[in-house]
Design a protein around this motif. Structure first.
Motif, PDB file in Angstrom:
ATOM      1  N   UNK A  35       0.843  -1.189   0.000  1.00  0.00           N
ATOM      2  CA  UNK A  35       0.000   0.000   0.000  1.00  0.00           C
ATOM      3  C   UNK A  35       0.877   1.237   0.000  1.00  0.00           C
ATOM      4  N   UNK A  36       0.516   2.221  -0.777  1.00  0.00           N
ATOM      5  CA  UNK A  36       1.204   3.512  -0.823  1.00  0.00           C
ATOM      6  C   UNK A  36       0.228   4.590  -0.396  1.00  0.00           C
ATOM      7  N   UNK A  37       0.608   5.392   0.586  1.00  0.00           N
ATOM      8  CA  UNK A  37      -0.317   6.309   1.235  1.00  0.00           C
ATOM      9  C   UNK A  37      -0.059   7.771   0.881  1.00  0.00           C
ATOM     10  N   UNK A  38      -1.046   8.607   1.219  1.00  0.00           N
ATOM     11  CA  UNK A  38      -0.890  10.049   1.144  1.00  0.00           C
ATOM     12  C   UNK A  38      -0.145  10.556   2.362  1.00  0.00           C
ATOM     13  N   UNK A  39       0.151  11.846   2.376  1.00  0.00           N
ATOM     14  CA  UNK A  39       0.879  12.448   3.489  1.00  0.00           C
ATOM     15  C   UNK A  39       0.030  12.519   4.756  1.00  0.00           C
ATOM     16  N   UNK A  40       0.662  12.227   5.880  1.00  0.00           N
ATOM     17  CA  UNK A  40       0.041  12.376   7.185  1.00  0.00           C
ATOM     18  C   UNK A  40       1.142  12.726   8.168  1.00  0.00           C
ATOM     19  N   UNK A  41       1.085  13.906   8.724  1.00  0.00           N
ATOM     20  CA  UNK A  41       2.112  14.335   9.668  1.00  0.00           C
ATOM     21  C   UNK A  41       3.482  14.501   9.019  1.00  0.00           C
ATOM     22  N   UNK A  42       3.510  14.817   7.727  1.00  0.00           N
ATOM     23  CA  UNK A  42       4.769  15.061   7.033  1.00  0.00           C
ATOM     24  C   UNK A  42       5.421  13.843   6.399  1.00  0.00           C
ATOM     25  N   UNK A  43       4.846  12.665   6.594  1.00  0.00           N
ATOM     26  CA  UNK A  43       5.394  11.464   5.967  1.00  0.00           C
ATOM     27  C   UNK A  43       4.274  10.645   5.317  1.00  0.00           C
ATOM     28  N   UNK A  44       4.670   9.797   4.391  1.00  0.00           N
ATOM     29  CA  UNK A  44       3.733   8.912   3.704  1.00  0.00           C
ATOM     30  C   UNK A  44       4.305   7.496   3.736  1.00  0.00           C
ATOM     31  N   UNK A  45       3.618   6.562   4.384  1.00  0.00           N
ATOM     32  CA  UNK A  45       4.161   5.211   4.471  1.00  0.00           C
ATOM     33  C   UNK A  45       3.865   4.349   3.256  1.00  0.00           C
ATOM     34  N   UNK A  46       4.801   3.464   2.980  1.00  0.00           N
ATOM     35  CA  UNK A  46       4.588   2.322   2.093  1.00  0.00           C
ATOM     36  C   UNK A  46       4.612   1.123   3.015  1.00  0.00           C
ATOM     37  N   UNK A  47       3.547   0.337   2.976  1.00  0.00           N
ATOM     38  CA  UNK A  47       3.455  -0.802   3.893  1.00  0.00           C
ATOM     39  C   UNK A  47       3.320  -2.098   3.111  1.00  0.00           C
ATOM     40  N   UNK A  48       3.977  -3.116   3.626  1.00  0.00           N
ATOM     41  CA  UNK A  48       3.920  -4.452   3.037  1.00  0.00           C
ATOM     42  C   UNK A  48       3.196  -5.363   4.019  1.00  0.00           C
TER      43      UNK A  48
END
Length: 93
Positions: A35-48
């Motif tokens: 999953x590739x996310x939008x910005x939240x709190x200045x960062x955007x996570x990529x999660x596996x």
């Protein structure tokens, strides 16, 4: 599940995301979800996530954070071990 041209929701899951997913990609064997996310709190996570088809569960395996929203995420062309995420920067890992 798609049956006779109708998409049916089998289950739902809350996976603790702070923002909506901009992009998702399943590995072709169905065992892993990126999953590739939008910005939240200045960062955007990529999660596996690992997917257990028998138990129908997702388990977080790893997270990488970007300083820009993730616009797209995909598996490499031979779909083995590398995912690619792109926003204003490119990550291959």
């Amino acid at each position: 599940l798609i049956y006779n041209g109708t998409l049916t929701d089998l289950t739902t899951a809350y996976v603790g995301q702070a923002t909506d997913a901009n992009s998702v990609a399943w590995k072709s064997d169905g065992s892993v979800l990126l999953t590739g996310m939008g910005l939240s709190g200045g960062t955007a996570p990529v999660r596996l996530y690992n997917f257990n088809a028998t138990a129908t569960t997702l388990s977080l395996n790893s997270t990488i954070t970007f300083e820009a929203a993730v616009a797209d995420i995909r598996w490499n062309s031979n779909n083995t071990q590398y995912g690619i995420a792109a926003g204003t920067r490119l990550y291959i890992g």
